[in-house]
Design a protein around this motif. Structure first.
Motif, PDB file in Angstrom:
ATOM      1  N   MET A  62       0.825  -1.214   0.000  1.00 41.55           N
ATOM      2  CA  MET A  62       0.000   0.000   0.000  1.00 41.55           C
ATOM      3  C   MET A  62       0.855   1.260   0.000  1.00 41.55           C
ATOM      4  N   GLU A  63       2.057   1.165   0.586  1.00 44.02           N
ATOM      5  CA  GLU A  63       2.956   2.317   0.620  1.00 44.02           C
ATOM      6  C   GLU A  63       3.888   2.352  -0.584  1.00 44.02           C
ATOM      7  N   GLY A  64       3.701   1.401  -1.503  1.00 42.66           N
ATOM      8  CA  GLY A  64       4.518   1.383  -2.707  1.00 42.66           C
ATOM      9  C   GLY A  64       5.955   0.980  -2.456  1.00 42.66           C
ATOM     10  N   ARG A  65       6.176   0.177  -1.415  1.00 39.80           N
ATOM     11  CA  ARG A  65       7.524  -0.244  -1.039  1.00 39.80           C
ATOM     12  C   ARG A  65       7.639  -1.762  -1.188  1.00 39.80           C
ATOM     13  N   PRO A  66       8.858  -2.277  -1.367  1.00 34.85           N
ATOM     14  CA  PRO A  66       9.021  -3.730  -1.496  1.00 34.85           C
ATOM     15  C   PRO A  66       9.024  -4.417  -0.123  1.00 34.85           C
ATOM     16  N   PHE A  67       8.564  -5.644  -0.112  1.00 32.95           N
ATOM     17  CA  PHE A  67       8.687  -6.495   1.073  1.00 32.95           C
ATOM     18  C   PHE A  67       9.581  -7.646   0.651  1.00 32.95           C
ATOM     19  N   ILE A  68      10.823  -7.628   1.140  1.00 33.34           N
ATOM     20  CA  ILE A  68      11.828  -8.587   0.672  1.00 33.34           C
ATOM     21  C   ILE A  68      12.218  -9.521   1.811  1.00 33.34           C
ATOM     22  N   MET A  69      11.785 -10.775   1.668  1.00 36.26           N
ATOM     23  CA  MET A  69      12.091 -11.799   2.664  1.00 36.26           C
ATOM     24  C   MET A  69      12.350 -13.087   1.903  1.00 36.26           C
ATOM     25  N   GLY A  70      13.620 -13.521   1.901  1.00 36.71           N
ATOM     26  CA  GLY A  70      13.985 -14.720   1.156  1.00 36.71           C
ATOM     27  C   GLY A  70      13.595 -15.998   1.876  1.00 36.71           C
ATOM     28  N   LYS A  71      13.864 -17.106   1.212  1.00 35.61           N
ATOM     29  CA  LYS A  71      13.598 -18.430   1.795  1.00 35.61           C
ATOM     30  C   LYS A  71      14.922 -19.187   1.895  1.00 35.61           C
ATOM     31  N   THR A  72      15.094 -19.888   2.999  1.00 40.64           N
ATOM     32  CA  THR A  72      16.295 -20.692   3.187  1.00 40.64           C
ATOM     33  C   THR A  72      16.183 -21.957   2.349  1.00 40.64           C
ATOM     34  N   THR A  73      17.277 -22.296   1.647  1.00 43.25           N
ATOM     35  CA  THR A  73      17.300 -23.535   0.869  1.00 43.25           C
ATOM     36  C   THR A  73      18.396 -24.435   1.418  1.00 43.25           C
ATOM     37  N   PRO A  74      18.095 -25.726   1.635  1.00 37.44           N
ATOM     38  CA  PRO A  74      19.111 -26.643   2.161  1.00 37.44           C
ATOM     39  C   PRO A  74      20.113 -27.040   1.077  1.00 37.44           C
ATOM     40  N   ALA A  75      21.257 -27.542   1.503  1.00 33.97           N
ATOM     41  CA  ALA A  75      22.241 -28.056   0.540  1.00 33.97           C
ATOM     42  C   ALA A  75      21.649 -29.277  -0.152  1.00 33.97           C
ATOM     43  N   LYS A  76      22.049 -29.495  -1.411  1.00 36.74           N
ATOM     44  CA  LYS A  76      21.540 -30.671  -2.136  1.00 36.74           C
ATOM     45  C   LYS A  76      22.592 -31.168  -3.107  1.00 36.74           C
ATOM     46  N   MET A  77      22.435 -32.432  -3.487  1.00 34.56           N
ATOM     47  CA  MET A  77      23.351 -33.062  -4.431  1.00 34.56           C
ATOM     48  C   MET A  77      22.722 -33.005  -5.826  1.00 34.56           C
ATOM     49  N   VAL A  78      23.525 -32.616  -6.812  1.00 33.79           N
ATOM     50  CA  VAL A  78      23.046 -32.563  -8.192  1.00 33.79           C
ATOM     51  C   VAL A  78      24.050 -33.273  -9.111  1.00 33.79           C
TER      52      VAL A  78
END
Length: 198
Positions: A62-78
Protein backbone atom coordinates in the motif's frame (compact mmCIF):
# COMPACT_ATOMS: atom_id res chain seq x y z
CA UNK A 1 -3.69 35.86 22.26
CA UNK A 2 -2.40 35.94 18.71
CA UNK A 3 1.12 36.45 20.04
CA UNK A 4 0.86 33.24 22.05
CA UNK A 5 -0.64 31.40 19.06
CA UNK A 6 2.12 32.54 16.71
CA UNK A 7 4.69 31.49 19.33
CA UNK A 8 3.23 27.98 19.86
CA UNK A 9 2.98 26.85 16.25
CA UNK A 10 6.60 27.56 15.20
CA UNK A 11 7.87 25.82 18.36
CA UNK A 12 5.77 22.76 17.47
CA UNK A 13 6.92 22.73 13.83
CA UNK A 14 10.57 23.25 14.81
CA UNK A 15 10.43 20.36 17.31
CA UNK A 16 8.94 18.02 14.69
CA UNK A 17 11.55 19.06 12.12
CA UNK A 18 14.43 18.58 14.59
CA UNK A 19 13.17 15.08 15.43
CA UNK A 20 12.78 14.16 11.75
CA UNK A 21 16.21 15.54 10.79
CA UNK A 22 17.99 13.60 13.54
CA UNK A 23 16.20 10.26 13.14
CA UNK A 24 15.70 10.06 9.36
CA UNK A 25 19.31 9.11 8.39
CA UNK A 26 19.29 6.35 11.02
CA UNK A 27 15.96 4.97 9.82
CA UNK A 28 17.19 5.09 6.21
CA UNK A 29 20.35 3.16 7.15
CA UNK A 30 18.22 0.61 9.00
CA UNK A 31 15.93 0.19 5.96
CA UNK A 32 18.91 -0.58 3.73
CA UNK A 33 20.37 -3.22 6.06
CA UNK A 34 20.23 -6.82 4.83
CA UNK A 35 20.47 -9.50 7.50
CA UNK A 36 20.39 -13.30 7.43
CA UNK A 37 17.26 -14.95 8.77
CA UNK A 38 19.04 -16.94 11.46
CA UNK A 39 17.53 -19.18 14.15
CA UNK A 40 16.93 -16.22 16.47
CA UNK A 41 14.81 -14.43 13.86
CA UNK A 42 13.11 -17.67 12.78
CA UNK A 43 12.13 -18.38 16.40
CA UNK A 44 10.49 -15.00 16.97
CA UNK A 45 8.81 -14.89 13.54
CA UNK A 46 7.44 -18.42 13.95
CA UNK A 47 5.63 -17.32 17.13
CA UNK A 48 3.67 -14.60 15.31
CA UNK A 49 -0.08 -14.91 14.75
CA UNK A 50 -1.09 -16.34 11.39
CA UNK A 51 -1.33 -13.64 8.76
CA UNK A 52 1.25 -11.29 10.31
CA UNK A 53 3.71 -11.63 7.42
CA UNK A 54 0.93 -11.22 4.85
CA UNK A 55 -0.26 -8.09 6.68
CA UNK A 56 3.33 -6.73 6.68
CA UNK A 57 3.65 -7.36 2.94
CA UNK A 58 0.29 -5.66 2.41
CA UNK A 59 1.35 -2.53 4.35
CA UNK A 60 4.50 -2.33 2.20
CA UNK A 61 2.43 -2.79 -0.96
CA UNK A 62 0.00 0.00 0.00
CA UNK A 63 2.96 2.32 0.62
CA UNK A 64 4.52 1.38 -2.71
CA UNK A 65 7.52 -0.24 -1.04
CA UNK A 66 9.02 -3.73 -1.50
CA UNK A 67 8.69 -6.49 1.07
CA UNK A 68 11.83 -8.59 0.67
CA UNK A 69 12.09 -11.80 2.66
CA UNK A 70 13.99 -14.72 1.16
CA UNK A 71 13.60 -18.43 1.79
CA UNK A 72 16.30 -20.69 3.19
CA UNK A 73 17.30 -23.54 0.87
CA UNK A 74 19.11 -26.64 2.16
CA UNK A 75 22.24 -28.06 0.54
CA UNK A 76 21.54 -30.67 -2.14
CA UNK A 77 23.35 -33.06 -4.43
CA UNK A 78 23.05 -32.56 -8.19
CA UNK A 79 24.41 -34.42 -11.18
CA UNK A 80 27.39 -32.86 -12.94
CA UNK A 81 26.50 -34.37 -16.31
CA UNK A 82 29.59 -36.60 -16.23
CA UNK A 83 29.88 -40.30 -15.44
CA UNK A 84 32.45 -42.12 -13.37
CA UNK A 85 34.36 -45.25 -14.52
CA UNK A 86 31.42 -47.46 -13.50
CA UNK A 87 29.01 -45.36 -15.58
CA UNK A 88 27.30 -43.75 -12.59
CA UNK A 89 26.59 -40.00 -12.59
CA UNK A 90 29.15 -37.90 -10.77
CA UNK A 91 27.40 -35.80 -8.15
CA UNK A 92 28.37 -32.49 -6.61
CA UNK A 93 26.95 -30.63 -3.64
CA UNK A 94 25.20 -27.32 -4.15
CA UNK A 95 25.49 -25.42 -0.88
CA UNK A 96 22.36 -24.27 0.86
CA UNK A 97 21.51 -20.61 1.16
CA UNK A 98 20.46 -18.75 4.24
CA UNK A 99 17.52 -16.49 3.56
CA UNK A 100 17.95 -12.77 4.00
CA UNK A 101 15.57 -9.97 4.88
CA UNK A 102 15.87 -6.20 4.63
CA UNK A 103 15.64 -3.88 7.60
CA UNK A 104 12.71 -2.19 5.88
CA UNK A 105 10.83 -5.50 5.70
CA UNK A 106 11.60 -6.18 9.37
CA UNK A 107 10.05 -2.79 10.13
CA UNK A 108 6.88 -3.70 8.21
CA UNK A 109 6.63 -6.91 10.24
CA UNK A 110 6.93 -4.83 13.42
CA UNK A 111 4.14 -2.54 12.24
CA UNK A 112 1.85 -5.46 11.37
CA UNK A 113 2.48 -7.09 14.76
CA UNK A 114 1.88 -3.72 16.44
CA UNK A 115 -1.50 -3.49 14.71
CA UNK A 116 -2.46 -6.86 16.19
CA UNK A 117 -1.09 -5.97 19.63
CA UNK A 118 -2.61 -2.50 19.96
CA UNK A 119 -5.23 -2.13 17.22
CA UNK A 120 -8.96 -2.09 17.91
CA UNK A 121 -10.22 -5.65 18.31
CA UNK A 122 -13.15 -4.94 15.99
CA UNK A 123 -10.64 -4.26 13.20
CA UNK A 124 -7.98 -6.87 13.98
CA UNK A 125 -10.31 -9.65 15.15
CA UNK A 126 -7.81 -10.42 17.91
CA UNK A 127 -9.15 -11.23 21.35
CA UNK A 128 -7.82 -9.84 24.61
CA UNK A 129 -5.51 -12.81 25.27
CA UNK A 130 -4.17 -12.68 21.71
CA UNK A 131 -3.43 -8.97 22.10
CA UNK A 132 -1.64 -9.52 25.41
CA UNK A 133 0.47 -12.30 23.88
CA UNK A 134 1.16 -10.14 20.81
CA UNK A 135 2.39 -7.27 23.02
CA UNK A 136 4.90 -9.56 24.75
CA UNK A 137 5.94 -10.97 21.38
CA UNK A 138 6.33 -7.45 19.97
CA UNK A 139 8.77 -6.61 22.78
CA UNK A 140 10.75 -9.78 22.05
CA UNK A 141 10.71 -9.05 18.32
CA UNK A 142 11.98 -5.47 18.75
CA UNK A 143 14.88 -6.70 20.91
CA UNK A 144 15.92 -9.17 18.20
CA UNK A 145 15.37 -6.56 15.45
CA UNK A 146 17.57 -4.01 17.24
CA UNK A 147 20.28 -6.64 17.79
CA UNK A 148 20.34 -7.51 14.09
CA UNK A 149 20.00 -3.89 12.89
CA UNK A 150 21.60 -1.58 15.51
CA UNK A 151 20.75 1.52 13.44
CA UNK A 152 17.08 0.77 14.02
CA UNK A 153 17.57 0.86 17.79
CA UNK A 154 19.52 4.11 17.49
CA UNK A 155 16.79 5.63 15.31
CA UNK A 156 14.06 4.66 17.79
CA UNK A 157 16.05 6.03 20.74
CA UNK A 158 16.73 9.31 18.91
CA UNK A 159 13.08 9.63 17.89
CA UNK A 160 11.95 8.94 21.46
CA UNK A 161 14.38 11.45 23.01
CA UNK A 162 13.42 14.18 20.57
CA UNK A 163 9.70 13.48 21.03
CA UNK A 164 9.77 15.20 24.45
CA UNK A 165 10.00 18.73 22.93
CA UNK A 166 7.36 17.75 20.33
CA UNK A 167 5.02 16.60 23.09
CA UNK A 168 5.66 19.78 25.10
CA UNK A 169 4.95 21.91 22.05
CA UNK A 170 1.78 19.91 21.39
CA UNK A 171 0.60 20.57 24.96
CA UNK A 172 1.36 24.28 24.52
CA UNK A 173 -0.58 24.32 21.27
CA UNK A 174 -3.58 22.64 22.93
CA UNK A 175 -3.45 25.08 25.85
CA UNK A 176 -3.52 27.99 23.43
CA UNK A 177 -6.50 26.41 21.71
CA UNK A 178 -8.38 26.18 25.05
CA UNK A 179 -7.58 29.79 25.89
CA UNK A 180 -8.85 31.03 22.54
CA UNK A 181 -12.25 29.37 23.00
CA UNK A 182 -15.09 31.31 24.63
CA UNK A 183 -14.67 31.21 28.38
CA UNK A 184 -10.97 30.46 28.15
CA UNK A 185 -9.81 34.06 28.37
CA UNK A 186 -10.14 34.33 32.15
CA UNK A 187 -7.32 31.78 32.46
CA UNK A 188 -4.85 33.74 30.36
CA UNK A 189 -3.09 35.43 33.31
CA UNK A 190 -1.73 32.25 34.97
CA UNK A 191 -0.95 30.80 31.56
CA UNK A 192 1.11 33.83 30.53
CA UNK A 193 2.90 33.69 33.88
CA UNK A 194 3.96 30.13 33.12
CA UNK A 195 5.30 31.36 29.79
CA UNK A 196 7.19 34.12 31.61
CA UNK A 197 5.15 36.86 29.94
CA UNK A 198 2.74 37.81 32.71
Amino acid sequence: MTGVQTCALPIFKAAIEARRTASKPLYEAADKAVVPIDTELVNVISRMPEGTLAAAANIAKMEGRPFIMGKTTPAKMVETGMLDAAGKPIMREVPGQTAEITGESLHYIKRALGDIAYGPTATTGAGRDTQLAARKLLDDYIKVFETKVPEYGQARATFSTLSAPVNQAQVLKEMVSVLEKPGGGERIGPFLNVLGRG
